[in-house]
Scaffold this active site. Structure first.
Site, PDB file in Angstrom:
ATOM      1  N   ARG A 102      -1.011   3.779  -2.397  1.00  0.00           N
ATOM      2  CA  ARG A 102       0.405   3.474  -2.217  1.00  0.00           C
ATOM      3  C   ARG A 102       1.222   4.393  -3.115  1.00  0.00           C
ATOM      4  O   ARG A 102       0.939   4.543  -4.306  1.00  0.00           O
ATOM      5  CB  ARG A 102       0.660   2.013  -2.593  1.00  0.00           C
ATOM      6  N   ASP A 125       1.581  -2.528   1.303  1.00  0.00           N
ATOM      7  CA  ASP A 125       2.523  -3.254   0.453  1.00  0.00           C
ATOM      8  C   ASP A 125       1.899  -4.627   0.208  1.00  0.00           C
ATOM      9  O   ASP A 125       1.539  -5.317   1.163  1.00  0.00           O
ATOM     10  CB  ASP A 125       3.852  -3.398   1.199  1.00  0.00           C
ATOM     11  N   ASP A 131       2.851  -8.014  -1.695  1.00  0.00           N
ATOM     12  CA  ASP A 131       3.934  -8.712  -2.391  1.00  0.00           C
ATOM     13  C   ASP A 131       3.573 -10.175  -2.618  1.00  0.00           C
ATOM     14  O   ASP A 131       3.117 -10.855  -1.693  1.00  0.00           O
ATOM     15  CB  ASP A 131       5.227  -8.673  -1.568  1.00  0.00           C
ATOM     16  N   ARG A 144       4.741   3.291   3.687  1.00  0.00           N
ATOM     17  CA  ARG A 144       3.684   3.104   2.708  1.00  0.00           C
ATOM     18  C   ARG A 144       2.376   2.719   3.382  1.00  0.00           C
ATOM     19  O   ARG A 144       2.375   2.078   4.437  1.00  0.00           O
ATOM     20  CB  ARG A 144       4.066   2.077   1.638  1.00  0.00           C
TER      21      ARG A 144
END
Length: 199
Positions: free
Chosen positions: A115, A127, A129, A124
């Protein structure tokens, strides 16, 4: 010289100990539920998402308990057509890691899949999160909980609702109500794609 096994440091680990470690969400003290959103729009998106799920499962003190279906979504916050579409999913995990350590692990998984953070909302490879951690509400700038924009993002809410229809986003209400408010436009379920729950 023939090796001896009198040294306890070279004894094989008893199967019962291995099983106890594997059952970390039961045997370790006070595990917490966390919700992790995954997204990828570069490279082999499905393979990368699966790799991220597997890497999370390989984390000591963490067990992946559910994985949503895959959704294809338009990139957020950029001009239409300027980036490839995303594959998005949500994983529900039980963990004994504190939020800060879980964040470190999320970043480590992103780095493992190369990344690059060059621009906000840039394309990207992956990800990872943290959307929510138990019922923690925190405005810490390093890790704001719950995720400050999760309530606005159908690509988080739709897969989360799939795996936990009764879910609540702390401080915001039910995921079902939040999803109804933002709608599902631009968030397409990909029934032909599947993420495997680690064994």
């Amino acid at each position: 010289m023939k090796a001896t096994h009198s040294d306890p440091t070279v004894q094989p680990v008893p199967a019962a100990v291995v099983e106890a470690v594997d059952a970390a969400d039961v045997t370790l003290s006070n595990p917490r539920w966390a919700v992790i959103a995954l997204g990828a729009n570069l490279g082999n998106r499905l393979e990368t998402l699966q790799g991220a799920v597997d890497a999370l499962e390989d984390t000591p003190g963490l067990r992946v308990k559910a994985v949503s279906g895959v959704y294809e979504t338009e990139p957020w916050g950029v001009e239409a057509g300027s980036q490839p579409s995303y594959f998005n999913a949500v994983a529900l995990v039980k963990t004994t890691l504190p939020p800060s350590s879980l964040l470190e692990r999320a970043h480590a998984v992103e780095e493992a899949f190369h990344r690059v953070r060059e621009e906000r909302w840039g394309a990207r490879t992956i990800d990872v999160d943290i959307v929510a951690y138990a019922d923690v509400v925190s405005d810490d700038p390093v890790l704001t909980l719950p995720h400050p924009r999760a309530h606005q993002r159908a690509f988080v809410l739709a897969p989360w609702h799939d795996v936990d229809p009764e879910a609540q986003l702390p401080g915001r209400g039910t995921v079902a109500d939040l999803l109804a408010a933002v709608g599902r436009e631009g968030v397409v379920p990909r029934a032909d794609l599947e993420l495997r729950l680690p064994e």
